[in-house]
Design a protein around this motif. Structure first.
Motif, PDB file in Angstrom:
ATOM      1  N   PHE A 113      44.124  24.280  53.789  1.00 25.15           N
ATOM      2  CA  PHE A 113      44.089  23.792  55.168  1.00 25.15           C
ATOM      3  C   PHE A 113      44.025  24.964  56.146  1.00 25.15           C
ATOM      4  O   PHE A 113      43.298  24.925  57.140  1.00 25.15           O
ATOM      5  N   HIS A 114      44.794  25.996  55.866  1.00 21.38           N
ATOM      6  CA  HIS A 114      44.757  27.202  56.693  1.00 21.38           C
ATOM      7  C   HIS A 114      43.353  27.801  56.697  1.00 21.38           C
ATOM      8  O   HIS A 114      42.809  28.171  57.751  1.00 21.38           O
ATOM      9  N   ASP A 115      42.737  27.865  55.520  1.00 18.70           N
ATOM     10  CA  ASP A 115      41.420  28.484  55.403  1.00 18.70           C
ATOM     11  C   ASP A 115      40.338  27.670  56.099  1.00 18.70           C
ATOM     12  O   ASP A 115      39.408  28.231  56.704  1.00 18.70           O
ATOM     13  N   LEU A 116      40.424  26.352  56.016  1.00 17.85           N
ATOM     14  CA  LEU A 116      39.468  25.523  56.750  1.00 17.85           C
ATOM     15  C   LEU A 116      39.576  25.795  58.244  1.00 17.85           C
ATOM     16  O   LEU A 116      38.561  25.893  58.948  1.00 17.85           O
ATOM     17  N   GLY A 117      40.818  25.949  58.737  1.00 16.60           N
ATOM     18  CA  GLY A 117      41.001  26.279  60.142  1.00 16.60           C
ATOM     19  C   GLY A 117      40.335  27.592  60.511  1.00 16.60           C
ATOM     20  O   GLY A 117      39.742  27.723  61.587  1.00 16.60           O
ATOM     21  N   GLN A 118      40.426  28.575  59.601  1.00 11.44           N
ATOM     22  CA  GLN A 118      39.768  29.854  59.862  1.00 11.44           C
ATOM     23  C   GLN A 118      38.249  29.691  59.927  1.00 11.44           C
ATOM     24  O   GLN A 118      37.580  30.251  60.794  1.00 11.44           O
TER      25      GLN A 118
END
Length: 205
Positions: A113-118
């Motif tokens: 989820f963090h990486d999708l945000g990035q």
């Protein structure tokens, strides 16, 4: 010429395109995005950092007038149904949260989820650097969109990113114009940045 947008108090020291990034809701519904520009936006997401280089994100491209756009629009929330369809393209984001049938991916959903945000942030900033605007949104029926696009069970549909150029405020209802004029506010640093201990604000030297 673009209309002035709501001010950004406290953002004066940021570099471009961070400083001028914002999320307009009035898009030009005649603007078409060049395929090369759209590909550049997707490359920006492609090169975002990710946990273990897992790259857990996925995007569905819904250009205005396309079949995928027609699938998406009926599932927009009432508040988004007026402005989102005017954008040149809507990118529906998804993230892998479980391994696929071959056991690949999905090892760390929290990081995913963090990486999708990035990836979404990189795409958004790239859009601004190209003279475009991106408005991320979550107001749609995610389960219905998941089914409509045939998204695999090991992916979760998350958000949409509307991309385009600003339109004429006179072309939209008055209630939509008001959204553009709201003063942009953010919490002060001492409300969320801690120093020696949690709850104790960090102080610049």
């Amino acid at each position: 010429m673009e209309q002035p947008h709501a001010p950004m108090p406290g953002a004066e020291s940021l570099a471009e395109p961070l400083r001028s990034r914002w999320s307009p809701s009035i898009f030009d519904d005649t603007h078409r995005l060049d395929p090369e520009d759209l590909e550049t936006l997707l490359h920006a997401a492609q090169w975002a950092p990710s946990w273990g280089n897992s790259q857990p994100w996925a995007f569905v491209v819904a250009e205005r007038g396309s079949a995928s756009h027609d699938l998406l629009v009926p599932h927009l929330s009432r508040g988004n149904a007026g402005w989102v369809p005017r954008a040149s393209v809507v990118l529906v984001t998804a993230v892998q949260v479980a391994p696929d049938p071959d056991g690949e991916g999905g090892a760390s959903p929290g990081h995913a989820f963090h990486d999708l945000g990035q990836a979404a942030a990189h795409l958004t900033l790239q859009a601004r650097s190209m003279g475009l605007h991106a408005h991320q949104f979550a107001g749609f029926d995610r389960e219905a969109v998941h089914a409509a696009f045939g998204v695999p069970a090991w992916f979760e549909v998350m958000t949409g990113i509307a991309v385009g150029v600003r339109g004429n405020p006179e072309d939209v209802p008055e209630r939509d114009r008001g959204r553009e004029q709201k003063v942009r506010r953010r919490r002060e640093l001492d409300e969320f940045v801690w120093g020696p201990a949690w709850g104790e604000p960090w102080q610049a030297p």
